[in-house]
Write an enzyme that holds these catalytic residues in place. Structure first.
Site, PDB file in Angstrom:
ATOM      1  N   SER A 127       0.817  -1.214   0.000  1.00 28.42           N
ATOM      2  CA  SER A 127       0.000   0.000   0.000  1.00 28.42           C
ATOM      3  C   SER A 127       0.853   1.267   0.000  1.00 28.42           C
ATOM      4  O   SER A 127       1.941   1.297   0.595  1.00 28.42           O
ATOM      5  CB  SER A 127      -0.874  -0.026   1.263  1.00 28.42           C
ATOM      6  N   TYR A 152      -2.224  -0.195  10.261  1.00 22.82           N
ATOM      7  CA  TYR A 152      -2.377  -0.800   8.933  1.00 22.82           C
ATOM      8  C   TYR A 152      -1.094  -0.632   8.121  1.00 22.82           C
ATOM      9  O   TYR A 152      -0.557  -1.595   7.563  1.00 22.82           O
ATOM     10  CB  TYR A 152      -3.564  -0.154   8.205  1.00 22.82           C
TER      11      TYR A 152
HETATM   12  N1  LIG Z   1      -8.439  -0.738  -2.028  1.00 20.60           N
HETATM   13  C1  LIG Z   1      -7.365   0.041  -1.911  1.00 20.60           C
HETATM   14  O1  LIG Z   1      -7.425   1.259  -2.162  1.00 20.60           O
HETATM   15  C2  LIG Z   1      -6.048  -0.547  -1.493  1.00 20.60           C
HETATM   16  C3  LIG Z   1      -4.931   0.320  -1.426  1.00 20.60           C
HETATM   17  C4  LIG Z   1      -3.712  -0.191  -1.041  1.00 20.60           C
HETATM   18  C5  LIG Z   1      -3.588  -1.538  -0.728  1.00 20.60           C
HETATM   19  N2  LIG Z   1      -4.678  -2.359  -0.786  1.00 20.60           N
HETATM   20  C6  LIG Z   1      -4.510  -3.771  -0.455  1.00 20.60           C
HETATM   21  O2  LIG Z   1      -5.091  -4.560  -1.485  1.00 20.60           O
HETATM   22  C7  LIG Z   1      -5.669  -5.740  -0.926  1.00 20.60           C
HETATM   23  C8  LIG Z   1      -7.133  -5.854  -1.313  1.00 20.60           C
HETATM   24  O3  LIG Z   1      -7.844  -4.728  -0.827  1.00 20.60           O
HETATM   25  P1  LIG Z   1      -9.404  -4.531  -1.119  1.00 20.60           P
HETATM   26  O4  LIG Z   1      -9.669  -3.088  -1.162  1.00 20.60           O
HETATM   27  O5  LIG Z   1      -9.804  -5.401  -2.249  1.00 20.60           O
HETATM   28  O6  LIG Z   1     -10.003  -5.081   0.256  1.00 20.60           O
HETATM   29  P2  LIG Z   1     -11.229  -6.074   0.529  1.00 20.60           P
HETATM   30  O7  LIG Z   1     -11.478  -6.001   1.997  1.00 20.60           O
HETATM   31  O8  LIG Z   1     -12.352  -5.799  -0.399  1.00 20.60           O
HETATM   32  O9  LIG Z   1     -10.608  -7.489   0.165  1.00 20.60           O
HETATM   33  C9  LIG Z   1      -9.845  -8.256   1.070  1.00 20.60           C
HETATM   34  C10 LIG Z   1     -10.434  -9.662   1.080  1.00 20.60           C
HETATM   35  O10 LIG Z   1      -9.628 -10.464   1.959  1.00 20.60           O
HETATM   36  C11 LIG Z   1     -10.475 -11.316   2.699  1.00 20.60           C
HETATM   37  N3  LIG Z   1      -9.787 -11.677   3.941  1.00 20.60           N
HETATM   38  C12 LIG Z   1      -9.512 -10.856   4.997  1.00 20.60           C
HETATM   39  N4  LIG Z   1      -8.889 -11.538   5.956  1.00 20.60           N
HETATM   40  C13 LIG Z   1      -8.744 -12.817   5.497  1.00 20.60           C
HETATM   41  C14 LIG Z   1      -8.182 -13.995   6.058  1.00 20.60           C
HETATM   42  N5  LIG Z   1      -7.649 -13.997   7.279  1.00 20.60           N
HETATM   43  N6  LIG Z   1      -8.200 -15.133   5.319  1.00 20.60           N
HETATM   44  C15 LIG Z   1      -8.764 -15.148   4.082  1.00 20.60           C
HETATM   45  N7  LIG Z   1      -9.327 -14.060   3.510  1.00 20.60           N
HETATM   46  C16 LIG Z   1      -9.316 -12.908   4.220  1.00 20.60           C
HETATM   47  C17 LIG Z   1     -11.743 -10.506   2.945  1.00 20.60           C
HETATM   48  O11 LIG Z   1     -12.868 -11.319   3.212  1.00 20.60           O
HETATM   49  C18 LIG Z   1     -11.868  -9.729   1.631  1.00 20.60           C
HETATM   50  O12 LIG Z   1     -12.717 -10.391   0.723  1.00 20.60           O
HETATM   51  C19 LIG Z   1      -5.438  -5.654   0.594  1.00 20.60           C
HETATM   52  O13 LIG Z   1      -4.247  -6.355   0.888  1.00 20.60           O
HETATM   53  C20 LIG Z   1      -5.236  -4.172   0.826  1.00 20.60           C
HETATM   54  O14 LIG Z   1      -4.458  -3.932   1.967  1.00 20.60           O
HETATM   55  C21 LIG Z   1      -5.901  -1.881  -1.158  1.00 20.60           C
END
Ligand SMILES: NC(=O)c1ccc[n+]([C@@H]2O[C@H](COP(=O)([O-])OP(=O)(O)OC[C@H]3O[C@@H](n4cnc5c(N)ncnc54)[C@H](O)[C@@H]3O)[C@@H](O)[C@H]2O)c1
Length: 314
Positions: A127, A152
């Site tokens: 991130s 985070y």
């Molecule tokens: N959306 C953004 O703007 C953004 C920015 C930077 C980084 N990220 C990173 O990208 C990734 C995806 O983000 P997102 O926005 O799609 O989030 P999201 O919450 O929609 O997706 C994460 C998924 O992981 C699953 N999950 C959580 N804990 C788990 C576990 N212990 N075992 C199995 N599954 C688990 C959740 O059920 C969810 O479906 C994350 O790692 C997040 O930190 C996202």
């Protein structure tokens, strides 16, 4: 190629699964459908691919060695794209230990299995928040990090360090992708563009933290998915890449853009600047352009319009 996507029912993961299936990959999705936001939305996210013969869903936890043994033993994935995480900055101030547990321990658990089973490529969803207190913009991957400002961000940085360590120790090919505020269809409901769209369209006040001058580098989901697939297919030992749009918009101007897109005035509920938030995110993407051929195509005006179309029809 067989790809294990963790968190494949979430916003970014499900969009990636759809694109991988469309392009002929075999996909295994491991997701625990936690209730950080409504799990029904996550089930909905899987519906485009759930019946595809090349797609398999495992409902389980990345921290559970039993399910990981089963997946690695039976499915034999070649590539891991690790996106499962506790993802919200503000929530991490409330439940910091959850972030250590899922984002750090869960990541190390997957790295261990990936090492044991000789995974060809490991892609870690990091991130922009790892840049934390950095003020020199745009952010470059080799800028010294001046300190993360939320649990985070600290957990994501720890994940990167473990990735680097595993690559160093076991010659694993690993990419850490620093995503910059991803938006578009299926965006998490608590994220600004989604939340503001909902509240403005319902005529309700929107919570605005700070004076509106904070800036974000918003990156459209299709561009992010494209960056991930490019990282899967490019060869190197260990690299960190910024996956951003390399353009910023102030919070104030984002609200104006949403107002004109939705054709409704926002009611502002002004709140103090939040602990854990940063003033700016801004990606230098020259490294991803050069090595991966990453080229984001979607301007914020076009992306917000596409989000609004999706939001109205969902
Ligand atoms: N959306 C953004 O703007 C953004 C920015 C930077 C980084 N990220 C990173 O990208 C990734 C995806 O983000 P997102 O926005 O799609 O989030 P999201 O919450 O929609 O997706 C994460 C998924 O992981 C699953 N999950 C959580 N804990 C788990 C576990 N212990 N075992 C199995 N599954 C688990 C959740 O059920 C969810 O479906 C994350 O790692 C997040 O930190 C996202």
């Amino acid at each position: 190629m067989k790809v294990l996507v963790t968190g494949g029912a979430g916003f970014i993961g499900s969009s990636l699964c759809d694109k991988l299936i469309e392009r002929g990959y075999d996909v295994i999705n491991l997701d625990n459908f936690n209730n950080y936001y409504d799990p029904k939305i996550k089930w909905q996210n899987t519906q485009n691919v759930i019946h595809s013969p090349n797609y398999k869903l495992y409902v389980g936890d990345i921290r559970d060695p039993k399910i990981l043994s089963q997946i690695f033993e039976v499915e034999k994935p070649e590539v891991v794209v690790h996106l499962a995480a506790m993802a919200g900055v503000r929530n991490s101030l409330k439940d910091p230990l959850d972030y250590v547990d899922v984002d750090v321990k869960g990541t190390v658990n997957l790295l261990e299995f990936s090492r044991k089973y000789g995974i060809e490529k490991f892609v870690f969803g990091s991130s922009s928040s790892v840049y934390g207190k950095n003020t020199k913009v745009p952010f470059k991957e080799d800028d010294p990090l001046e300190g993360q400002v939320s649990p985070y961000a600290a957990s994501k940085r720890a994940g990167e360090i473990y990735c680097q360590t595993y690559s160093e120790m076991y010659n694993m090919k690993i990419s850490c992708l620093r995503f910059f505020t991803v938006y578009g269809p299926r965006q998490r409901p608590e994220e600004a563009i989604h939340l503001f769209t909902k509240l403005i369209s319902e005529g309700k006040p929107i919570p605005v933290f700070g004076d509106g001058t904070s800036k974000r580098d918003y990156t459209y989901i299709d561009d992010v998915v494209d960056g991930i697939i490019k990282a899967i297919n490019t060869d190197y030992e260990f690299e960190i890449f910024n996956i951003g749009n390399s353009e910023t918009i102030t919070l104030e101007n984002l609200i104006k853009l949403l107002e004109s897109t939705i054709d409704k005035k926002a009611i502002i509920d002004r709140k103090p600047f939040q602990l854990g938030d940063v003033q700016i995110t801004y990606a230098d993407i020259s490294k991803a352009k050069k090595i991966l051929g990453y080229e984001p195509k979607t301007k914020i005006e076009e992306g917000v319009k596409k989000f609004w179309e999706w939001y109205k029809d969902r």
